[in-house]
Design a protein around this motif. Structure first.
Motif, short mmCIF file in Angstrom:
data_model
loop_
_atom_site.label_atom_id
_atom_site.label_comp_id
_atom_site.label_asym_id
_atom_site.label_seq_id
_atom_site.Cartn_x
_atom_site.Cartn_y
_atom_site.Cartn_z
N GLY A 18 41.00 20.36 92.35
CA GLY A 18 41.21 21.25 91.22
C GLY A 18 42.50 22.02 91.42
N GLY A 41 42.93 29.03 90.36
CA GLY A 41 42.83 29.71 89.08
C GLY A 41 43.27 31.15 89.12
N GLN A 73 40.43 32.07 93.82
CA GLN A 73 39.54 31.40 92.86
C GLN A 73 40.06 30.00 92.59
OE1 GLN A 73 38.97 33.42 89.05
NE2 GLN A 73 38.84 31.43 88.07
N ASP A 89 38.94 25.92 90.73
CA ASP A 89 38.00 25.22 89.86
C ASP A 89 37.52 23.90 90.45
OD1 ASP A 89 40.18 23.58 89.52
OD2 ASP A 89 40.32 23.83 87.34
N SER A 134 28.47 28.34 86.42
CA SER A 134 29.45 27.29 86.15
C SER A 134 29.98 26.73 87.45
CB SER A 134 30.61 27.86 85.32
OG SER A 134 31.65 26.92 85.20
N VAL A 176 33.07 25.64 87.69
CA VAL A 176 34.53 25.75 87.71
C VAL A 176 35.03 27.12 88.14
CG1 VAL A 176 34.80 23.96 85.98
CG2 VAL A 176 34.64 26.34 85.24
N TYR A 177 34.13 28.02 88.54
CA TYR A 177 34.54 29.32 89.04
C TYR A 177 34.00 29.48 90.46
CZ TYR A 177 35.71 30.21 84.18
OH TYR A 177 36.25 30.12 82.93
#
Length: 381
Positions: free
Chosen positions: A309, A312, A326, A328, A358, A360-361
């Motif tokens: 990923g 973020g 952070q 994802d 989630s 993605v966090y």
């Protein structure tokens, strides 16, 4: 001598060309001047010397650009390259807890239709396994992981044991009620199970606690989780856990350094510079998420999973004395303690926790925290 204008040869000491009347130059001023001047006059091109200088400069610039591009490309690795190079140094860690859970007996009050406790007691022997990831940073067997992976504090062990007990009891009573009273609604059964667990949670006692921490042997290809723990490299609490920070969710430095004793040197990963991480950077996470286990034996147990990923965000921790990163890239239970790597295959963080809502966090701790612990232990990396 030569004419600057037409390039014609001029004999004697004439200063001007008989042919065109322009000024002439001597042989020793420039042997190539007539050619240069003629080319410049007749073709509009810059002088020969200037042309060659420009050509040489262009070649140098192109060469430098090509070298820089080639160097950049040689340092950036593909996901499969990172997996192949790093996975031998990424290990699976198993912690097995055992204990005795004592709870009061229960009964159903026929008048109130509520669950009540009795004067009797019930004992259950419980064993549960917690799984995580680590990565070798020193061939002598020093491994970085999360503190919460190897946390053996009494409260933590009690909670693991009781959670396993409560899960078993919930399933047991749910199935029992369904079989004994098939016409009773699921809502009523669910309410009865919750009442039972509330009583157990209030009065349960956990005793006879034991634990066992092991780094799985990557050469062992068959076996259950219990067998991998029994045959793996054992970690003794007092001597095998070299340094440990404050486990998550207390938002301390959730890093631990453990050591295994092996007769051979172990493969290692390279640590990068987490201070150079920027938002948008590519990131790869390697580890052993339990959700990816097809079963609890064989190749599924010892083969890590790679996810990828971007970064973020970079934010201050709850305590404010270090940053958290952070990402994802997907992480799940079992990934804790695994390496997060940049495109060079260098570790820039430690997979630590994710949002339950989630995939993605997710969050990694900067590798600078692990370096801090390693430096205190005088471990080279």
């Amino acid at each position: 001598m030569y004419c600057k204008n037409c390039g014609d040869v001029v004999t004697g000491n004439e200063k001007f060309c008989d042919k065109c009347g322009k000024e002439v130059i001597s042989q020793d001023e420039s042997a190539t001047a007539p050619i240069e001047e003629t080319l410049e006059r007749k073709t509009g091109l810059f002088g020969v010397r200037k042309f060659y200088k420009q050509l040489l400069l262009l070649a140098v610039v192109i060469g430098i650009a090509f070298f820089s591009f080639s160097t950049f490309n040689s340092r950036v690795k593909t996901g499969d390259q990172i997996f192949d190079e790093a996975s031998p140094a990424v290990v699976r860690i198993g912690v097995r807890f055992k204990g005795t859970v004592t709870v009061p007996g229960i009964d159903l009050d026929r008048k109130t239709k509520k669950i009540i406790k009795t004067d009797k007691t019930v004992e259950e022997q419980i064993a549960t396994i917690w799984l995580g990831t680590g990565f070798v940073v020193d061939p002598r067997g020093y491994i970085v992981t999360n503190a919460h992976v190897v946390d053996l504090s009494t409260d933590t062990v009690d909670s693991y044991i009781f959670k396993e007990f409560a899960t078993n009891m919930a399933y047991k009573y749910w199935e029992g009620f369904r079989e004994a009273a098939p016409n009773v609604s699921e809502n009523i059964i669910s309410d009865l199970v919750v009442q039972i667990l509330d009583i157990y949670g209030k009065y349960a006692q956990v005793n006879n606690l034991t634990y066992q921490i092991a780094v799985f042997d990557p050469n062992q290809k068959q076996g259950t989780f219990d067998e991998f723990i029994d045959k793996g490299s054992q970690i003794v609490r007092d001597s095998g856990i070299k340094k440990m920070g404050e486990p998550y969710p207390d938002f301390g430095k959730d890093i631990a350094i453990i050591k295994v004793d092996r007769p051979e040197n172990l493969p290692t990963v390279k640590l990068g510079d987490s201070n150079k991480v920027r938002t948008g950077d590519k990131v790869y996470v390697l580890g052993y998420p339990t959700i990816a286990d097809l079963n609890d034996s064989g190749d599924s147990v010892t083969k890590p999973t790679l996810t990828s990923g971007i970064v973020g965000a970079i934010k201050k921790s709850e305590t404010g004395n270090y940053n958290v990163i952070q990402i994802d890239a997907a992480i799940a239970g079992g990934n804790s303690g695994g390496p997060a790597m940049n495109e060079k295959g260098e570790v820039i963080g430690v997979a630590t926790f994710g949002a339950t809502e989630s995939q993605v966090y997710n969050w990694i701790l900067p590798v600078s925290l692990a370096k801090e612990f390693l430096d205190e232990l005088n471990v080279k990396y």
